[in-house]
Design a protein around this motif. Structure first.
Motif, mmCIF file in Angstrom:
data_model
loop_
_atom_site.group_PDB
_atom_site.id
_atom_site.type_symbol
_atom_site.label_atom_id
_atom_site.label_comp_id
_atom_site.label_asym_id
_atom_site.label_seq_id
_atom_site.Cartn_x
_atom_site.Cartn_y
_atom_site.Cartn_z
ATOM 1 N N CYS A 355 5.192 0.403 22.944
ATOM 2 C CA CYS A 355 4.312 0.781 21.825
ATOM 3 C C CYS A 355 4.875 2.023 21.139
ATOM 4 C CB CYS A 355 2.894 1.041 22.327
ATOM 5 S SG CYS A 355 1.766 1.587 21.014
ATOM 6 N N ARG A 356 5.135 1.915 19.851
ATOM 7 C CA ARG A 356 5.581 3.047 19.040
ATOM 8 C C ARG A 356 4.411 3.497 18.166
ATOM 9 N NH1 ARG A 356 8.934 7.361 18.729
ATOM 10 N NH2 ARG A 356 9.392 7.915 16.586
ATOM 11 N N VAL A 357 4.004 4.767 18.313
ATOM 12 C CA VAL A 357 2.857 5.314 17.577
ATOM 13 C C VAL A 357 3.363 6.403 16.619
ATOM 14 C CG1 VAL A 357 0.601 6.426 17.746
ATOM 15 C CG2 VAL A 357 1.351 4.838 19.527
ATOM 16 N N THR A 358 2.978 6.296 15.335
ATOM 17 C CA THR A 358 3.437 7.238 14.310
ATOM 18 C C THR A 358 2.252 7.754 13.516
ATOM 19 O OG1 THR A 358 5.472 5.959 14.106
ATOM 20 C CG2 THR A 358 4.994 7.546 12.358
ATOM 21 N N PRO A 359 2.097 9.084 13.383
ATOM 22 C CA PRO A 359 1.037 9.630 12.526
ATOM 23 C C PRO A 359 1.388 9.395 11.047
ATOM 24 C CG PRO A 359 1.785 11.241 14.153
ATOM 25 C CD PRO A 359 2.771 10.136 14.152
ATOM 26 N N ILE A 360 0.410 8.983 10.242
ATOM 27 C CA ILE A 360 0.592 8.709 8.817
ATOM 28 C C ILE A 360 -0.157 9.777 8.014
ATOM 29 C CG2 ILE A 360 0.278 7.033 6.958
ATOM 30 C CD1 ILE A 360 2.288 6.205 9.099
ATOM 31 N N GLU A 361 0.490 10.296 6.966
ATOM 32 C CA GLU A 361 -0.115 11.333 6.140
ATOM 33 C C GLU A 361 -0.223 10.866 4.697
ATOM 34 O OE1 GLU A 361 4.075 13.730 5.260
ATOM 35 O OE2 GLU A 361 2.523 14.620 6.514
ATOM 36 N N ASP A 362 -1.114 11.521 3.914
ATOM 37 C CA ASP A 362 -1.244 11.178 2.502
ATOM 38 C C ASP A 362 -0.255 12.009 1.693
ATOM 39 O OD1 ASP A 362 -2.253 13.717 2.401
ATOM 40 O OD2 ASP A 362 -4.343 13.103 2.109
ATOM 41 N N SER A 364 -0.601 14.643 0.005
ATOM 42 C CA SER A 364 -0.757 16.091 0.135
ATOM 43 C C SER A 364 -0.291 16.606 1.496
ATOM 44 C CB SER A 364 -2.225 16.480 -0.082
ATOM 45 O OG SER A 364 -3.037 15.935 0.935
ATOM 46 N N GLY A 365 0.098 15.708 2.393
ATOM 47 C CA GLY A 365 0.547 16.111 3.712
ATOM 48 C C GLY A 365 -0.535 16.068 4.769
ATOM 49 N N LYS A 366 -1.739 15.663 4.402
ATOM 50 C CA LYS A 366 -2.830 15.576 5.367
ATOM 51 C C LYS A 366 -2.710 14.261 6.150
ATOM 52 C CE LYS A 366 -7.867 15.337 5.744
ATOM 53 N NZ LYS A 366 -9.132 15.311 4.987
ATOM 54 N N PHE A 367 -2.797 14.353 7.456
ATOM 55 C CA PHE A 367 -2.654 13.147 8.281
ATOM 56 C C PHE A 367 -3.936 12.326 8.244
ATOM 57 C CE2 PHE A 367 0.932 15.484 9.700
ATOM 58 C CZ PHE A 367 1.847 14.521 10.072
ATOM 59 N N LEU A 368 -3.725 11.012 8.078
ATOM 60 C CA LEU A 368 -4.858 10.102 7.906
ATOM 61 C C LEU A 368 -5.174 9.297 9.162
ATOM 62 C CD1 LEU A 368 -3.912 8.723 4.373
ATOM 63 C CD2 LEU A 368 -5.508 10.557 4.917
ATOM 64 N N TYR A 369 -4.145 8.716 9.767
ATOM 65 C CA TYR A 369 -4.408 7.833 10.896
ATOM 66 C C TYR A 369 -3.123 7.645 11.701
ATOM 67 C CZ TYR A 369 -2.332 4.444 7.675
ATOM 68 O OH TYR A 369 -1.494 3.807 6.797
ATOM 69 N N LEU A 370 -3.281 7.037 12.856
ATOM 70 C CA LEU A 370 -2.149 6.667 13.695
ATOM 71 C C LEU A 370 -1.782 5.221 13.421
ATOM 72 C CD1 LEU A 370 -3.174 8.191 17.141
ATOM 73 C CD2 LEU A 370 -1.526 9.123 15.522
ATOM 74 N N GLN A 371 -0.511 4.984 13.258
ATOM 75 C CA GLN A 371 -0.029 3.615 13.061
ATOM 76 C C GLN A 371 0.770 3.200 14.289
ATOM 77 O OE1 GLN A 371 1.811 2.095 9.228
ATOM 78 N NE2 GLN A 371 3.606 2.282 10.515
ATOM 79 N N GLY A 372 0.442 2.017 14.836
ATOM 80 C CA GLY A 372 1.095 1.570 16.054
ATOM 81 C C GLY A 372 1.728 0.202 15.917
ATOM 82 N N HIS A 373 2.820 0.004 16.644
ATOM 83 C CA HIS A 373 3.501 -1.292 16.711
ATOM 84 C C HIS A 373 3.737 -1.618 18.176
ATOM 85 C CE1 HIS A 373 4.474 0.309 12.727
ATOM 86 N NE2 HIS A 373 4.615 -0.942 12.323
#
Length: 569
Positions: A355-362, A364-373
């Motif tokens: 499982c690869r988990v990556t934080p996603i930001e908008d 402005s640089g604010k993190f929105l959610y974790l994206q996983g594969h």
């Protein structure tokens, strides 16, 4: 007889004819110049129209091309991304140059520096002007190119915008612009052709009048000029037909490319929808996205909301702690993290997953959610285990082979250095092994070796190592004996004697050969050489050699013997 009046009249006629001649020549020169200028305008307008239509059509093709490369950049293997990124950069920069040329002109491309009110309105007026659409699209692709490769994903905001815009609104707007350019070019050419026709008619009338009045001597020259003009007109018409054919051919090529791109996009969509990767997004509280592969694998209902509890319910009980680390990640971290755990398939079978988990930001640089594969690595893990088994274990007995034995011997010596305890290594060679191969075959020989391996393992501790050194030779490595050498020698000798007696017992071997079952009884002893050592006394090769020498002393002494290396120091 000529009188002064006749002379005056003749002079007046001559003067009038001269003025007519001068006026006619001036008119002819002016009209001819205008006609040639109109021809030049027609040709220039045709070339300009062709260039504008060609570049506009190229913009449409480039929008599809960049969309395809953008998707490939996200989904491709890491080793392929560099070449795809280069192609995407080349395509978007060519699109930017073409767009600038359409707006402000470009002599190299043959693009005019001005545009009609209708085209200008399409490019600059309204909230969805073509200029805004193209610039936004170019900037979005550049933003995607600026994104680090490890942050690229199918859910990337820039990628979604590119994928949704390129084949829909942008293509539609570009098609409208191309159509408007074609209409205006055709209308302009028709107007110039009408003006040209009128000029030619007027010139021909004037030439006819001039021929009737004063140009009779030059009638042949005029015919030559007319023929040249006719040839020029024919050449213009021919050029016009050639240009129309080229435009038609180019339009057909663009249509074929658009069709190919659409088919490629369809194949890409099928590929993404049929991947075995589980994709999901988690905002810290709930899942905002989960693809159908997760539900197909787990058998959970896609109409029900997926919670952390449901997600972890399919994780192997031994891997729950590892899986829960996913939800404990600090959302302010900008780097991804990896996890390995087992997930239960809808048929109850557990599969290994990476499982690869990556934080996603908008923006402005604010993190929105974790994206996983989640990627199923069961087969790969099984293959790695098989490779490791082949590399470090004997294929027949499954005991450690020479390579693993040497590694274990090095670890044992390092441990001896830390704890100050003696260790021992035994070299065993079967005394009566060759006859069983010669008499009954190698299948019974293998069965005997398997039984020998079991008997030896039953005589030692779990911390000790039993290895098949090759053929009918075995190595036993005893760890952590006493700190006293004499006690350690006694312990090693006692275990060696236990092994010798165990191997001396009769072997009842049976094999299934077709429909029959063969049984034999065989007696086989072992000659054993033992060396007791501590870390600083000997190196690895010396330990093995001294144990081997002790074994040969035992074999020379009549076999079924145990000889310690210290007995003949």
């Amino acid at each position: 007889m000529f009188t002064k009046t006749h002379i005056k009249d003749d002079l007046g006629i001559a003067q009038a004819l001269t003025w007519r001649y001068v006026l006619a020549l001036s008119l002819v020169a002016a009209l001819t110049t205008a006609a040639w200028y109109s021809l030049k305008l027609v040709i220039s307008e045709q070339e300009s129209t062709a260039a504008v239509v060609n570049i506009s059509g190229r913009q449409r093709m480039l929008s599809q091309r960049t969309a395809l490369f953008a998707n490939l950049l996200v989904t491709a293997h890491a080793s392929e991304r560099a070449s795809i990124r280069t192609k995407l950069e080349e395509s978007i920069e060519l699109m930017a140059i073409s767009h600038h040329g359409l707006l402000y002109g470009n002599k190299v491309m043959g693009l005019p520096s001005s545009m009609s009110p209708a085209v200008s309105a399409m490019y600059f007026e309204g909230d969805y002007s073509l200029n805004k659409q193209v610039r936004t699209y170019i900037n979005t692709v550049r933003a995607l190119l600026a994104t680090d490769s490890d942050k690229l994903s199918p859910d990337n905001a820039a990628l979604r915008y590119i994928t949704n815009t390129a084949p829909t609104t942008l293509v539609s707007s570009l098609d409208k612009a191309v159509h408007q350019y074609q209409l205006e070019g055709e209308a302009s050419i028709k107007q110039l052709e009408k003006a040209e026709t009128a000029l030619w008619i007027l010139t021909l009338l004037l030439l006819s009048l001039e021929a009737m009045l004063i140009f009779n001597p030059f009638i042949k020259h005029i015919k030559v000029v007319i023929n040249k003009l006719k040839r020029a007109t024919d050449e213009i018409l021919l050029n016009q037909e050639t240009l129309e054919e080229r435009i038609k051919q180019r339009t057909s090529e663009l249509a074929n490319r658009s069709k190919a791109l659409a088919e490629s996009e369809q194949r890409l969509s099928i590929l993404l929808n049929n991947t075995n990767i589980h994709m999901w997004a988690f905002d810290g509280t709930s899942f905002t996205y989960t693809n159908k592969q997760w539900f197909d694998f787990t058998g959970q209902n896609p109409e029900d909301s997926l919670t952390v509890e449901k997600w972890t319910s399919v994780v192997h009980p031994e891997d729950i702690a590892e899986a829960q680390k996913i939800w404990q990640v600090d959302f302010e971290k900008k780097t991804g993290h990896d996890h390995y755990f087992r997930l239960k398939r809808n048929d109850g079978v557990y599969r290994d997953f990476y499982c690869r988990v990556t934080p996603i930001e908008d923006e402005s640089g604010k993190f929105l959610y974790l994206q996983g594969h989640n990627l199923d690595v069961t087969d790969r893990k099984k293959l790695e285990d098989e490779v490791r088994q082949l590399a470090f274990y004997d294929a027949l007995t499954k005991l450690p082979n020479r390579r693993l034995l040497k590694d274990r011997l090095g670890q044992t010596m390092a441990s001896s250095k830390r704890n100050g305890r003696y260790c021992a290594l035994m070299f065993l060679d079967l005394d009566n092994f060759k006859p069983i191969n010669d008499t009954y075959g190698h299948a019974f020989g293998d069965a005997l070796l398997l039984e020998v391996a079991v008997r030896i393992k039953n005589c030692v501790r779990q911390v000790d190592t039993v290895s098949r050194f090759g053929g009918d030779e075995f190595i036993v490595l005893l760890n952590t004996l006493s700190k006293n050498k004499e006690k350690s020698i006694h312990q090693a000798n006692r275990i060696a004697e236990k092994i010798r007696k165990a191997l001396l017992q009769p072997y009842l071997l049976s094999l299934n050969t077709g429909d029959t079952k063969s049984k034999i009884e065989h007696l086989c002893s072992a000659s054993i050489g033992v060396v007791v050592f501590i870390h600083h006394e000997l190196n690895e090769d010396e330990i093995l050699k001294r144990a081997d020498d002790a074994m040969y002393v035992a074999k020379s002494a009549g076999r079924n013997q145990i000889k310690l290396d210290s007995d003949f120091d």
